[in-house]
Scaffold this motif. Sequence first.
Motif, PDB file in Angstrom:
ATOM      1  N   GLU A  43      -3.584   6.671   2.182  1.00 22.65           N
ATOM      2  CA  GLU A  43      -3.267   5.848   1.017  1.00 22.65           C
ATOM      3  C   GLU A  43      -4.046   6.321  -0.208  1.00 22.65           C
ATOM      4  O   GLU A  43      -3.490   6.445  -1.305  1.00 22.65           O
ATOM      5  N   ALA A  44      -5.338   6.621  -0.018  1.00 28.54           N
ATOM      6  CA  ALA A  44      -6.135   7.120  -1.134  1.00 28.54           C
ATOM      7  C   ALA A  44      -5.626   8.482  -1.593  1.00 28.54           C
ATOM      8  O   ALA A  44      -5.559   8.769  -2.797  1.00 28.54           O
ATOM      9  N   THR A  70     -15.165   8.389  -4.264  1.00 32.36           N
ATOM     10  CA  THR A  70     -14.484   8.161  -5.542  1.00 32.36           C
ATOM     11  C   THR A  70     -15.253   8.806  -6.690  1.00 32.36           C
ATOM     12  O   THR A  70     -14.655   9.433  -7.579  1.00 32.36           O
ATOM     13  N   SER A  79      -7.405   9.198   5.240  1.00 30.46           N
ATOM     14  CA  SER A  79      -7.230   8.278   4.104  1.00 30.46           C
ATOM     15  C   SER A  79      -5.926   8.575   3.380  1.00 30.46           C
ATOM     16  O   SER A  79      -5.919   8.972   2.204  1.00 30.46           O
ATOM     17  N   THR A  93       0.833  -1.189   0.000  1.00 28.60           N
ATOM     18  CA  THR A  93       0.000   0.000   0.000  1.00 28.60           C
ATOM     19  C   THR A  93       0.874   1.248   0.000  1.00 28.60           C
ATOM     20  O   THR A  93       1.741   1.408   0.876  1.00 28.60           O
ATOM     21  N   THR A 137      -9.611   3.342  -8.791  1.00 28.10           N
ATOM     22  CA  THR A 137      -9.181   2.219  -7.951  1.00 28.10           C
ATOM     23  C   THR A 137      -8.415   2.682  -6.711  1.00 28.10           C
ATOM     24  O   THR A 137      -7.639   1.915  -6.138  1.00 28.10           O
ATOM     25  N   CYS A 138      -8.655   3.934  -6.270  1.00 27.34           N
ATOM     26  CA  CYS A 138      -7.867   4.505  -5.181  1.00 27.34           C
ATOM     27  C   CYS A 138      -8.199   3.928  -3.807  1.00 27.34           C
ATOM     28  O   CYS A 138      -7.451   4.137  -2.848  1.00 27.34           O
ATOM     29  N   GLY A 139      -9.328   3.226  -3.689  1.00 27.64           N
ATOM     30  CA  GLY A 139      -9.676   2.602  -2.415  1.00 27.64           C
ATOM     31  C   GLY A 139     -10.575   3.419  -1.518  1.00 27.64           C
ATOM     32  O   GLY A 139     -10.953   2.970  -0.431  1.00 27.64           O
TER      33      GLY A 139
END
Length: 346
Positions: free
Chosen positions: A63-64, A149, A61, A2, A141-143
């Motif tokens: 990671e996103a 999204t 968030s 990640t 696909t960012c989660g």
Amino acid sequence: MTPRTTDEALHRLLRDGQTRAAAIDPAHARLWEAVAAATEGGKRFRPALVTAAHDALGGTSPEAAATVGAAVELLHTAFVIHDDVIDGDDVRRGRLNVSGTFTSRTLAAGAGPDEAAGLGRAAGILAGDLALAAAIRAVATCGAATDVTHRVLDLFDAALHTTAAGELADVRFALHLDPASLSASLAMEEQKTSAYSFALPLQVGAVLAGADEPTVARLGEAGLMLGVAFQLVDDLIGVFGDPAQTGKSVTSDLRSRKQTPLLVHATSTPEWEEIRTYVGRDLTEVELGEAQRLLTTCGSRDFVDELAGTHLARASSLLDEIGISADVIPVVAACLPARAAEGVAA
């Protein structure tokens, strides 16, 4: 793994693209390698604005935000590659760009100049398309949650439409079918640069942090102000900069007769009749120096510099009102004032 930073996310996206390209054929792999090379050398301030806005608004968030930040950088790469094709430029950041690289290789293989240039343009168009598609896929696909999204994708779509409108206006203005007013020239710059370089990163960072719509809207307004300031400085660099430091041509804007605010302002001065003789053609070093002198003495250079400062001050005020200036302004300061100080000779 990640991604925790935008650089990690960008490297992952480029690596995944390289894997898919290599599975097709070696020639296509070389095209994707050119896309990856086009991402090198930038200051990465656009993804930094995404994470700065996300963090400043209490986002959870990371990671996103890192992935969407990387998507913004790929979007920028796509626009840069396509912009060079539109302008007929083969150099970016002091080295051959995608079109220039493929043109050079094709010449070395024995093709004629016109054929090589045609293949170079095709490579630039296709490479830009690949970068654009990769950017949108990264967002999808960012989660993040589905509704988040979708909102981010809406903002990307709006930025794409706005930037395309600005790019087309820039090319149309260069034809000089009608004289561009200062307001029209500024609107073009707002569309071409502000929407995706500043408003989009700030807004998607806010959306990923769960900010309300009024905050997202005000960040968009601040981003537009920042973007105009940035583009005005870039216009100055495009005529007065040091190519050794900026990697940017100081004759391209004059040669292509771009109706930037710098030149639009100059048309209203008594010096314009002399200045216009240096517009729309290649210039010698002496001629460029004379054009620079005239654009300075007529007041156009100072006018654009002051206008950039006004827009930057307005953006800072808006960010102060939102309460996140201390977190975001340092990111802006790292790109805009530094470019002005380093890239434009006094």
